[in-house]
Motif scaffolding. Structure first.
Motif, short mmCIF file in Angstrom:
data_model
loop_
_atom_site.label_atom_id
_atom_site.label_comp_id
_atom_site.label_asym_id
_atom_site.label_seq_id
_atom_site.Cartn_x
_atom_site.Cartn_y
_atom_site.Cartn_z
N ARG A 150 0.86 -1.09 0.13
CA ARG A 150 0.07 -0.02 0.07
C ARG A 150 0.88 1.21 -0.06
O ARG A 150 1.02 1.86 1.11
CB ARG A 150 -0.99 -0.11 1.25
N ARG A 153 -6.41 4.04 -7.23
CA ARG A 153 -6.11 2.99 -8.32
C ARG A 153 -6.52 3.63 -9.49
O ARG A 153 -7.61 3.80 -9.90
CB ARG A 153 -6.77 1.58 -8.03
N LYS A 212 -2.78 -0.75 -14.28
CA LYS A 212 -3.34 -0.01 -13.06
C LYS A 212 -2.38 0.08 -12.05
O LYS A 212 -1.67 -1.11 -11.59
CB LYS A 212 -4.46 -0.97 -12.80
N LEU A 222 -1.21 1.99 -8.05
CA LEU A 222 -1.65 2.97 -6.87
C LEU A 222 -0.67 4.24 -6.92
O LEU A 222 0.48 4.15 -6.73
CB LEU A 222 -1.61 2.07 -5.38
#
Length: 63
Positions: free
Chosen positions: A3, A35, A46, A48
């Motif tokens: 994350r 995202r 894709k 983060l």
């Protein structure tokens, strides 16, 4: 996938919450990750990305 932001590396930070009665408990601060479909090495992926990197234009979004 951790994350954390793929551009700046911003991730979860841990610290201590201190109550009025001085009881110390652990807590975490998470970055605002979104995202998004971005162009990475010429192809859309894709990933983060934190909102600060999105807002500053460090990421080229794929349509």
């Amino acid at each position: 996938m951790a994350r954390s932001c793929i551009v700046c590396g911003k991730g979860i930070v841990v610290g201590i919450k201190l109550s009025h009665s001085h009881i110390r408990t652990k807590r975490t601060w998470a970055p605002n990750l979104q995202r998004v479909k971005a162009v990475i090495d010429g192809s859309p992926k894709k990933v983060l990305v934190c909102t600060r990197c999105l807002r500053s234009g460090k990421v080229q979004r794929a349509i």
